[in-house]
Write an enzyme that holds these catalytic residues in place. Structure first.
Site, mmCIF file in Angstrom:
data_model
loop_
_atom_site.group_PDB
_atom_site.id
_atom_site.type_symbol
_atom_site.label_atom_id
_atom_site.label_comp_id
_atom_site.label_asym_id
_atom_site.label_seq_id
_atom_site.Cartn_x
_atom_site.Cartn_y
_atom_site.Cartn_z
ATOM 1 N N ILE A 19 24.285 49.428 6.055
ATOM 2 C CA ILE A 19 25.685 49.717 6.371
ATOM 3 C C ILE A 19 26.181 48.796 7.477
ATOM 4 C CG2 ILE A 19 27.290 51.457 7.248
ATOM 5 C CD1 ILE A 19 25.544 53.587 5.975
ATOM 6 N N ASP A 64 17.639 46.238 21.784
ATOM 7 C CA ASP A 64 17.115 47.579 21.539
ATOM 8 C C ASP A 64 18.104 48.506 22.228
ATOM 9 O OD1 ASP A 64 15.912 50.057 21.576
ATOM 10 O OD2 ASP A 64 13.941 49.324 22.202
ATOM 11 N N VAL A 65 18.998 49.107 21.449
ATOM 12 C CA VAL A 65 20.110 49.839 22.050
ATOM 13 C C VAL A 65 19.709 51.184 22.653
ATOM 14 C CG1 VAL A 65 21.962 48.709 20.768
ATOM 15 C CG2 VAL A 65 20.777 50.669 19.747
ATOM 16 N N TYR A 156 18.157 65.221 13.950
ATOM 17 C CA TYR A 156 19.202 64.291 13.510
ATOM 18 C C TYR A 156 20.569 64.972 13.488
ATOM 19 C CZ TYR A 156 21.715 60.966 10.520
ATOM 20 O OH TYR A 156 22.626 60.073 10.013
ATOM 21 N N LYS A 160 23.817 63.864 15.725
ATOM 22 C CA LYS A 160 25.111 63.465 15.179
ATOM 23 C C LYS A 160 26.215 64.435 15.617
ATOM 24 C CE LYS A 160 24.046 59.682 13.016
ATOM 25 N NZ LYS A 160 24.599 58.372 13.454
#
Length: 263
Positions: A19, A64-65, A156, A160
């Site tokens: 994406i 590497d965020v 997860y 989110k």
């Protein structure tokens, strides 16, 4: 011919493939100067090279965020290279399946780091640069699991959901600075990550395609489906849009599947 995001400088995280790359590629096609951020250096360099070979502008920056220093350097490099920062797409994500019992503390922290902490770090350093530029647009790539419960995506889903609240908080806090922040929910994309997850569970791409045929429009979504919406949210066409949830999910958030005739 004028393009929809002409000369805007946009960072896209997790953009070496899937994406993220679809978003970066379409933004570049629409005139943006794109910074591809990823920790997959070889794939990231190839992604930027592909965009440049098509006559558009992109650079790759290793990041590497989940590390604050990398996020700070990412913004600094974007501004140094292109003179400003107009947009940020927080796309980096990780979605291992695990129930509460299967979720270790280490797994919980890792999922939170990739899906929430990374966006916090990137926004922390991108927003001052956008303020200096006179405004900007942030797009956080969310999930239907941030709105709906799923027993095997405990961490997860929580991550989110937190990202959605961060989105709305930033939209309210920085609207006066002409900085917008929105939450985009893509649907079921047949990405490299989705295929790898299926294979790890004994499935394959053909099984996924058969499942996709049961969706409302008869197929999985593509990265481009999400990218069209991102271009809109980054462009000035959405200048009055902030704090919003964009469902680009082919009806998945409403649990819509193709109607079947019953004999």
């Amino acid at each position: 011919m004028a393009h929809r995001v002409q000369d805007k400088v946009i960072i896209v995280t997790g953009a070496a493939q899937g994406i993220g790359f679809g978003i970066a590629e379409m933004l570049a096609q629409e005139g943006a100067r794109v910074v591809i951020a990823d920790k997959q250096a070889e794939k990231g360099e190839a992604a930027a090279a592909k965009i440049c070979a098509a006559g558009h502008t992109a650079i790759f920056q290793y990041a590497d965020v989940t590390r604050e220093a990398d996020c700070a350097a990412l913004v600094q490099i974007a501004v140094q290279r292109f003179g400003k920062l107009d947009g940020l797409v927080n796309n980096a994500g990780w979605f291992p399946r695990a129930t509460l019992e299967e979720t270790s503390t280490e797994l919980w922290e890792a999922i939170m780091n990739v899906n929430v902490r990374s966006a916090f770090y990137c926004c922390k350093y991108a927003i001052p640069a956008m303020q200096h530029a006179g405004g900007g647009s942030i797009v956080n790539i969310g999930s239907i699991h941030g709105l709906q419960a799923s027993a095997n995506l405990v961490a997860y889903g929580a991550a989110k959901g937190a990202l959605l609240n961060l989105t709305r908080t930033l939209a309210g806090a920085y609207g006066a600075d002409r900085i917008r922040c929105n939450y985009l929910i893509p649907g079921w994309v047949l990405s490299e990550g989705e295929i790898a997850l299926a294979e790890s569970r004994g499935g394959d791409v053909n099984e996924l395609r058969a499942q996709g045929a049961q969706l409302l429009f008869g197929r999985h979504q593509t990265p481009q489906d999400a990218a069209y919406a991102v271009v809109y949210l980054i462009s000035d066409e959405s200048s009055q849009v902030t704090g919003s949830i964009f469902h680009i999910d082919a009806g998945m958030s409403s649990l819509i599947f193709k109607a079947r005739h019953v004999a």
